[in-house]
Design a protein around this motif. Structure first.
Motif, short mmCIF file in Angstrom:
data_model
loop_
_atom_site.label_atom_id
_atom_site.label_comp_id
_atom_site.label_asym_id
_atom_site.label_seq_id
_atom_site.Cartn_x
_atom_site.Cartn_y
_atom_site.Cartn_z
N PRO A 134 0.82 -1.21 0.00
CA PRO A 134 0.00 0.00 0.00
C PRO A 134 0.86 1.26 0.00
CG PRO A 134 0.03 -1.01 2.18
CD PRO A 134 0.77 -1.94 1.27
N ILE A 135 0.38 2.30 -0.65
CA ILE A 135 1.03 3.62 -0.59
C ILE A 135 -0.03 4.61 -0.14
CG2 ILE A 135 2.28 5.41 -1.84
CD1 ILE A 135 3.14 3.30 -3.87
N ALA A 136 0.12 5.13 1.08
CA ALA A 136 -0.87 6.08 1.58
C ALA A 136 -0.47 7.49 1.15
CB ALA A 136 -0.96 6.00 3.09
N ILE A 137 -1.42 8.19 0.52
CA ILE A 137 -1.14 9.55 0.07
C ILE A 137 -1.25 10.51 1.25
CG2 ILE A 137 -1.98 11.42 -1.42
CD1 ILE A 137 -0.63 9.15 -2.95
N ASP A 138 -0.23 11.33 1.43
CA ASP A 138 -0.27 12.35 2.48
C ASP A 138 -1.04 13.56 1.94
OD1 ASP A 138 0.13 14.39 4.23
OD2 ASP A 138 2.34 14.26 4.24
N ARG A 150 5.71 9.61 -5.27
CA ARG A 150 5.74 8.38 -4.47
C ARG A 150 5.06 7.24 -5.21
NH1 ARG A 150 2.89 9.33 0.38
NH2 ARG A 150 3.72 7.31 1.03
N LEU A 151 4.17 7.59 -6.16
CA LEU A 151 3.54 6.56 -6.98
C LEU A 151 4.33 6.31 -8.27
CD1 LEU A 151 -0.22 7.67 -6.83
CD2 LEU A 151 0.88 5.88 -5.51
N GLY A 152 5.47 7.01 -8.38
CA GLY A 152 6.25 6.88 -9.61
C GLY A 152 5.58 7.58 -10.78
#
Ligand SMILES: *[C@@H]1O[C@H](CO)[C@@H](O)[C@H](O)[C@H]1NC(C)=O
Ligand SMILES: *[C@@H]1O[C@H](CO)[C@@H](O)[C@H](O)[C@H]1NC(C)=O
Ligand SMILES: *[C@@H]1O[C@H](CO)[C@@H](O)[C@H](O)[C@H]1NC(C)=O
Ligand SMILES: *[C@@H]1O[C@H](CO)[C@@H](O)[C@H](O)[C@H]1NC(C)=O
Ligand SMILES: *[C@@H]1O[C@H](CO)[C@@H](O)[C@H](O)[C@H]1NC(C)=O
Length: 577
Positions: free
Chosen positions: A313-317, A339-341
């Motif tokens: 998972p990648i949590a968006i700040d 961060r998502l490339g």
């Protein structure tokens, strides 16, 4: 006939005007005020006395105090040749961020502009895309702050690679000259690049190998944008991505969805996710995304949640969304995209200015990486109607697009159901079209199909009477309804005539027919020591191992004709007619 062309402003011009508008509209309120106009002329530092500036501003704002985008378009496009318009254009071109260069038509003194932000965006994209390609090491990475991009395209290698990346298998590795390049082999590479660009549907009229070799900025950027866009849009299509069905709205059929252009699908996709997030809709990727808020929510929706195996998972700040300044907010948003490339194509200023071209590219890339759509289950969907296009259909579509038809044809049958594109093709084969007889969009809501049908009837009539095509049993209705066999029968004759015309022009008017071409193929095959053919309709022996030409299938006839005309066009003249 240009005066009466159905859609006088091309999408490219419209895009340019949007960019120019965004740059002049300093306060981003969607209008150009007198002050902003005056500011533009001042910043451009033209040798103009103050009273002239006031007069010009007066002239431009004669009908209203503030210019809307439509008025702006109308003025700039409509007053093309007047002195006011010229000065205006000059001022726009001088404005920071839009570079002004002399283009191909130096004799006539035409100035061409290119956008610095596009250059930076494309350099970064190419650097990344071909990062690991050993054949490009002599050019990559390019420095986005220099003009390396323009010199870098000069040997054709990077361009060929980018084309092949956008549409895999367009170019055979072995046909690119890579070692010990000479002017001759460079020319071959550039011709290969142009030929291939045209084959994937790039509009390459008025650009030749010479322009690429000399790095003519606006032409190089224009071609690169087309190549990159075709790659970005390749999978934004129902037949490539069935999950797009999730974007169906109530009461819509699959066909309605299939008719949408990639841009329209992208907008739908963004709005689908925005709605899921409980946010307002956007109508475009320009003014409506300037504050980065829609982007923040979109990133938050599509980022991986960890429910797929192997994808962490990648949590968006989201804290940056509260940033007060647009520019800072855009930077914070892009840090999350990174961060998502997916920090690609846009700088914070491109977001804040709402650069439509680069923002569409940014969103398309995000879609390609994180569509975050699920194919709906247990829904009443007739999947059998989703058919990918055949190679033959793709050839016709790319051929039309390479000739620059407007609007661009995304879906062969749906996009020619009003015959507007067919009329443009008639003009390309010198069949005169009486544009007064043609219904033009926007069509009335009621009875729009009647208007389209009238056009189709006229198109068939022209084919029979003027072009002398064999159109037995074909009626306007067949074009309008998209009957495959019959539509292809007309398109085939159009393309065939176009090809024969080109060959005749190159042969100083000498008559050309199928036999001439078979003869040429025969000669070429004989020289190469390969078996000859008696017609295009060959059935290859099951054990054939010879060149592509001999192993042609009947359905490849169209591709053959087309390739042939392209080969001859590029090699005889090195410039497209
Ligand atoms: C073109 O693409 C195909 C498929 O991705 C690849 O096999 C081939 O090597 C590529 N050719 C070039 C010249 O990059
Ligand atoms: C974008 O859409 C908004 C409405 O949501 C509209 O006000 C604006 O004019 C549009 N901008 C462009 C450049 O089309
Ligand atoms: C298209 O036209 C041909 C010839 O008239 C006909 O046989 C065929 O059924 C039509 N196809 C469709 C889908 O209507
Ligand atoms: C091409 O070669 C075949 C076989 O040699 C021959 O039959 C045919 O007539 C030739 N066609 C032309 C147009 O030269
Ligand atoms: C293909 O088959 C034919 C007869 O079946 C034979 O004469 C010919 O030599 C074969 N060609 C190759 C390349 O094997």
């Amino acid at each position: 006939s240009n005066m009466a062309a159905p859609v006088p402003i091309s999408p490219e011009e419209l895009e340019e005007l949007r960019e120019a508008f965004a740059k002049i509209d300093v306060d981003n309120n969607g209008f150009i005020s007198k002050d902003e106009l005056t500011g533009l002329f001042r910043a451009a530092n033209l040798p103009l006395p103050g009273y002239r500036v006031r007069e010009i501003v007066q002239e431009l704002t004669k009908t209203s105090d503030q210019l809307t985008f439509d008025e702006f378009t109308h003025i700039v496009h409509g007053l093309k040749s007047t002195e006011v318009a010229k000065t205006f254009r000059k001022a726009i071109n001088k404005k920071e961020g839009i570079c002004n260069v002399a283009g191909t038509s130096e004799q006539s003194g035409t100035q061409h502009s290119y956008s610095e932000e596009e250059k930076v965006a494309f350099v970064n994209w190419i650097n990344k895309a071909l990062e690991k390609d050993a054949d490009c090491k002599h050019i990559l990475p390019m420095d986005p702050n220099t003009n390396e991009l323009f010199t870098g395209m000069g040997d054709g290698i990077v361009l060929c690679k980018m084309i092949n990346l956008s549409v895999p298998d367009t170019i055979d590795e072995r046909t690119i000259n890579k070692k010990k390049l000479t002017p001759f082999t460079i020319q071959e590479n550039l011709n290969l690049a142009l030929n291939s660009a045209s084959a994937i549907g790039c509009h390459v009229v008025n650009i030749g190998a010479e322009d690429l070799k000399e790095g003519r900025q606006h032409l190089v950027l224009g071609l690169l944008w087309q190549v990159i866009k075709i790659g970005l849009f390749a999978d934004i299509e129902l037949s490539k991505n069935e999950a797009l069905v999730a974007l169906l709205r109530d009461g819509e059929s699959l066909e309605d969805l299939m008719k949408l252009s990639p841009e329209e699908l992208l907008l739908r996709w963004a709005n689908y996710h925005l709605e899921e997030a409980g946010c307002g809709k956007i109508n475009n990727f320009s003014s409506d995304i300037k504050d980065s808020k829609a982007y923040y929510n979109l990133l938050n929706q599509v980022s991986p949640k960890g429910d797929e195996e192997g994808v962490p998972p990648i949590a968006i700040d989201m804290s940056g969304i509260r940033e007060k300044e647009d520019l800072k907010r855009a930077e914070c948003m892009l840090e999350q995209a990174e961060r998502l490339g997916c920090r690609q194509f846009v700088m914070p200023t491109d977001v804040v200015r709402g650069n439509p071209k680069l923002n569409v590219a940014f969103v398309a890339n995000l879609f390609n990486k994180y569509p975050a759509l699920k194919k709906p289950e247990n829904q009443d969907i007739d999947w059998s109607s989703i058919e990918g296009e055949t190679r033959e259909e793709r050839t016709f579509r790319n051929w039309m697009n390479s000739l620059g038809v407007n609007p661009r044809v995304n879906h062969l049958y749906a996009d020619i159901d009003d015959a507007l594109v067919i009329f443009q093709l008639y003009e390309k084969i010198k069949v005169p079209v009486d544009w007064d007889k043609v219904n033009k969009p926007p069509y009335p809501k009621l009875g729009s199909n009647m208007k389209k049908l009238e056009n189709c009837n006229y198109a068939v009539e022209l084919g029979k009477k003027e072009a002398k095509f064999s159109l037995v049993g074909i009626a306007g209705q067949d074009l309008n309804a998209g009957n495959r066999t019959l539509t292809l029968a007309l398109l085939w004759q159009l393309m065939r005539r176009y090809t024969l015309n080109i060959l005749e022009e190159l042969g100083d008017g000498q008559k050309v027919n199928d036999d001439t071409i078979v003869g040429w193929v025969n000669d070429t095959l004989r020289e190469a020591g390969k078996p000859t053919i008696s017609s295009f309709k060959v059935t290859p022996p099951p054990n054939a191992t010879s060149v592509t030409m001999v192993t042609l299938e009947v359905s490849d006839l169209t591709r053959m004709f087309y390739s042939l005309s392209m080969i001859i066009r590029f090699n005889k003249n090195n410039i497209i007619i």
